[in-house]
Design a protein around this motif. Structure first.
Motif, mmCIF file in Angstrom:
data_model
loop_
_atom_site.group_PDB
_atom_site.id
_atom_site.type_symbol
_atom_site.label_atom_id
_atom_site.label_comp_id
_atom_site.label_asym_id
_atom_site.label_seq_id
_atom_site.Cartn_x
_atom_site.Cartn_y
_atom_site.Cartn_z
ATOM 1 N N UNK A 54 0.820 -1.212 0.000
ATOM 2 C CA UNK A 54 0.000 0.000 0.000
ATOM 3 C C UNK A 54 0.854 1.262 0.000
ATOM 4 N N UNK A 55 1.988 1.190 -0.655
ATOM 5 C CA UNK A 55 2.849 2.352 -0.866
ATOM 6 C C UNK A 55 3.238 2.384 -2.335
ATOM 7 N N UNK A 56 2.251 2.500 -3.240
ATOM 8 C CA UNK A 56 2.514 2.331 -4.669
ATOM 9 C C UNK A 56 3.425 3.403 -5.254
ATOM 10 N N UNK A 57 4.144 2.987 -6.299
ATOM 11 C CA UNK A 57 5.038 3.883 -7.027
ATOM 12 C C UNK A 57 4.216 4.794 -7.931
ATOM 13 N N UNK A 58 4.570 6.070 -7.964
ATOM 14 C CA UNK A 58 3.930 7.028 -8.858
ATOM 15 C C UNK A 58 4.985 7.652 -9.761
ATOM 16 N N UNK A 59 4.745 7.626 -11.054
ATOM 17 C CA UNK A 59 5.697 8.167 -12.029
ATOM 18 C C UNK A 59 4.930 8.876 -13.135
ATOM 19 N N UNK A 60 5.629 9.686 -13.904
ATOM 20 C CA UNK A 60 5.015 10.245 -15.098
ATOM 21 C C UNK A 60 4.967 9.169 -16.185
ATOM 22 N N UNK A 61 4.072 9.328 -17.124
ATOM 23 C CA UNK A 61 4.009 8.377 -18.240
ATOM 24 C C UNK A 61 5.337 8.377 -18.993
ATOM 25 N N UNK A 62 5.926 9.543 -19.138
ATOM 26 C CA UNK A 62 7.210 9.635 -19.843
ATOM 27 C C UNK A 62 8.281 8.801 -19.138
ATOM 28 N N UNK A 63 8.342 8.902 -17.819
ATOM 29 C CA UNK A 63 9.330 8.122 -17.075
ATOM 30 C C UNK A 63 9.018 6.625 -17.130
ATOM 31 N N UNK A 64 7.735 6.288 -17.092
ATOM 32 C CA UNK A 64 7.347 4.876 -17.193
ATOM 33 C C UNK A 64 7.805 4.292 -18.522
ATOM 34 N N UNK A 65 7.578 5.015 -19.602
ATOM 35 C CA UNK A 65 8.021 4.545 -20.916
ATOM 36 C C UNK A 65 9.537 4.385 -20.951
ATOM 37 N N UNK A 66 10.232 5.234 -20.197
ATOM 38 C CA UNK A 66 11.682 5.158 -20.160
ATOM 39 C C UNK A 66 12.185 3.843 -19.610
ATOM 40 N N UNK A 67 11.385 3.157 -18.798
ATOM 41 C CA UNK A 67 11.785 1.834 -18.312
ATOM 42 C C UNK A 67 11.967 0.874 -19.474
ATOM 43 N N UNK A 68 11.268 1.118 -20.559
ATOM 44 C CA UNK A 68 11.366 0.274 -21.762
ATOM 45 C C UNK A 68 12.242 0.937 -22.826
ATOM 46 N N UNK A 69 12.918 2.007 -22.467
ATOM 47 C CA UNK A 69 13.770 2.701 -23.418
ATOM 48 C C UNK A 69 12.991 3.412 -24.503
ATOM 49 N N UNK A 70 11.743 3.775 -24.218
ATOM 50 C CA UNK A 70 10.883 4.420 -25.214
ATOM 51 C C UNK A 70 10.611 5.861 -24.819
ATOM 52 N N UNK A 71 10.302 6.678 -25.806
ATOM 53 C CA UNK A 71 9.961 8.075 -25.547
ATOM 54 C C UNK A 71 8.559 8.426 -26.017
ATOM 55 N N UNK A 72 7.944 7.504 -26.799
ATOM 56 C CA UNK A 72 6.583 7.748 -27.283
ATOM 57 C C UNK A 72 5.782 6.460 -27.185
ATOM 58 N N UNK A 73 4.452 6.600 -27.270
ATOM 59 C CA UNK A 73 3.575 5.447 -27.141
ATOM 60 C C UNK A 73 3.089 4.952 -28.491
ATOM 61 N N UNK A 74 3.975 4.383 -29.281
ATOM 62 C CA UNK A 74 3.544 3.670 -30.476
ATOM 63 C C UNK A 74 2.834 2.396 -30.054
ATOM 64 N N UNK A 75 2.135 1.740 -30.995
ATOM 65 C CA UNK A 75 1.325 0.584 -30.601
ATOM 66 C C UNK A 75 2.184 -0.562 -30.075
ATOM 67 N N UNK A 76 3.395 -0.744 -30.628
ATOM 68 C CA UNK A 76 4.242 -1.838 -30.163
ATOM 69 C C UNK A 76 4.672 -1.596 -28.722
ATOM 70 N N UNK A 77 5.126 -0.392 -28.437
ATOM 71 C CA UNK A 77 5.578 -0.057 -27.088
ATOM 72 C C UNK A 77 4.418 -0.129 -26.103
ATOM 73 N N UNK A 78 3.271 0.424 -26.481
ATOM 74 C CA UNK A 78 2.114 0.421 -25.583
ATOM 75 C C UNK A 78 1.699 -0.993 -25.220
#
Length: 512
Positions: A173-197
């Motif tokens: 009950x102490x969940x992680x909060x991040x921006x979508x941009x930072x979350x995508x960065x975990x996958x080395x991505x900067x945009x939400x194309x369909x493959x990345x999403x």
């Protein structure tokens, strides 16, 4: 529960069953195997089921972590009723009435006729461990396989550890909060194309995680919280029952969090997902609202609207109770009809939509009202969108298309004016199957084929580096494909527009 004494051997058999190793790898030690003959990435990493696909019960069976006939029990807490099922040899969940399901969530929902349920945390084995625990063991086994030290492999390992930690924090009950941009960065991505999403959604789901709000339905710089599965599936069912079904939803979701938490759905593979701009993707959609109560005065409303440069203000009785709105037009009408009219006479109807609705679907309401209030995942009024916001969004979307059209024309002009059509045909249509006869028939791939040829490049006499030029042309090809298939939720945007303009200017400068 049937678990092998050697998980790595089970995983090797799983990979063999899936046909992943190349023929050249047959008989090699696990650490030396590669995929498709590549020496850069070890088998365990490349076949890691994080790559755009959710883990299935059949994966656990093939890996030897579940055996055919393993009994599963789904207990409803309030009624105390137990629902029994068993795992089949092909990785389905077979209920006592003979129904079979690929999805644990669909199987759980079928036992009661209700839902949604998080199937992975609903079904338990005879020893009390949840199906989700077996899934996590499966993921850990893969993460522990020997790796070659390749960058991609290291990235998988780091992401696996990060997702495991996010799940632990969510469970605490102490969940992680991040921006979508930072979350995508975990996958080395900067945009939400369909493959990345799809890959992000799959890997989150594999760890029992979802994002609130849905990471695909909000702005890239908005913050999302990584939440775990509900601890009480029946509570989750009641919460979900209060929500309106999301457009396009076809089967029960696993997540109990209100709103379209698509990242935790246990869907079967359905091919390329349909992408589209949502209301929440607009910058103003979830940025908060300035509002007034129905007891406000004209002076208060006038001051707030002038100070903020607003043309309208929502009238709220609490964060979820929309009473209407007041606009400059409604004020003028009320005062014109009666100079002494109370403020309540200036309140007009307003419409609220979910942040997750597709933008194109709300355009009729936007045209009717001129503005729309936006509800977040908790149904609170969290923002407002106007016609101007949508016009700016579609304008930003259209700009890269116009530049890509200009780039296409410039490339065709360079080739048609500087090179011989016969030689171009030899490169692009050597067997004559395409029946190329004019420069107008050339595709973007043809431009790369021609300009990538050293002999043709030399004929242009450009004082430019061919390899750098072609590399940038290939980057623009990928951007072009994303845009032309409407698969990039964040558009080419900030990075692509300068790249396109610079290439166009370079072509104009050196093509005479």
């Amino acid at each position: 529960m049937t678990i092998s004494e050697n998980p790595h051997r089970c995983w090797a058999r799983f990979c063999d069953d899936q046909g992943v190793p190349s023929q050249a790898d047959r008989g090699k030690p696990m650490a030396e195997r590669t995929v498709d003959g590549s020496a850069d990435e070890p088998l365990g990493r490349a076949s890691y089921l994080f790559e755009g696909r959710r883990v299935l019960v059949s994966d656990l069976v093939h890996a030897g972590l579940l055996g055919a006939g393993t009994r599963l029990t789904f207990r409803q807490r309030r009624s105390g009723q137990d629902h029994l099922a068993q795992v089949t040899s092909d990785g389905r969940i077979e209920l006592s009435d003979g129904q079979r399901f690929k999805s644990p969530s669909a199987a759980a929902a079928a036992t009661t006729g209700r839902g949604p349920y998080d199937g992975w945390t609903s079904w338990a084995l005879d020893d009390g461990s949840l199906l989700d625990a077996v899934r996590q063991e499966f993921l850990d086994t893969v993460a522990e396989l020997p790796r070659s030290g390749a960058v991609a492999a290291d990235g998988h390992a780091a992401r696996h550890a990060r997702l495991k930690d996010a799940r632990r924090q969510a469970d605490a009950e102490a969940p992680v909060t991040v921006t979508v941009r930072d979350l995508l960065g975990w996958w080395g991505a900067s945009r939400r194309g369909y493959v990345v999403t799809e890959q992000v959604a799959a890997e989150l789901a594999n760890h029992g995680l979802s994002t609130v709000p849905d990471f695909a339905a909000v702005g890239i710089d908005d913050r999302v919280t990584l939440t775990g599965p509900s601890r009480d599936t029946e509570d989750g069912e009641e919460k979900a029952a209060d929500q309106e079904p999301t457009a396009g939803q076809e089967e029960p979701r696993e997540a109990s969090t209100p709103g379209p938490a698509t990242t935790s759905s246990d869907e079967e593979d359905k091919g390329e997902p349909i992408q589209g701009q949502t209301v929440g993707n607009l910058p103003s959609a979830l940025k908060g609202v300035v509002s007034v109560s129905s007891s406000a005065s004209f002076e208060e409303v006038f001051t707030r609207m002038r100070l903020n440069g607003y043309s309208q203000l929502p009238v709220l009785s609490g964060p979820r109770n929309l009473r209407g709105a007041v606009t400059w037009e409604s004020i003028a009408r009320a005062r014109y009809a009666d100079p002494e009219a109370p403020f309540s006479e200036a309140i007009v109807a307003a419409h609220a939509v979910s942040y997750a609705e597709h933008l194109i679907d709300v355009l009729p309401d936007l045209e009717r009202f001129g503005f729309l209030l936006v509800k977040d995942q908790t149904n609170q009024i969290a923002g407002i969108i106007t016609v101007a916001d949508v016009a700016a969004e579609y304008g930003a979307t259209a700009r890269p298309f116009l530049l890509i059209g200009d780039l296409d024309r410039q490339l065709r002009r360079v080739i048609s004016e500087g090179l011989d059509m016969t030689e171009v045909i030899t490169l692009c249509d050597p067997d004559g199957r395409r029946k190329l006869s004019t420069f107008d028939q050339l595709s973007y791939g043809d431009y790369q084929q021609v300009l990538g040829n050293q002999e043709q490049w030399d004929k242009l006499s450009w004082p430019l580096d061919r390899k750098s030029f072609i590399a940038r042309l290939d980057e623009l090809r990928e951007i072009r494909n994303e845009l032309m298939h409407f698969n990039d939720k964040d558009k080419a945007g900030d990075s692509a527009i300068p790249m396109l303009r610079n290439m166009i200017e370079l072509l104009r400068e050196h093509s005479g």
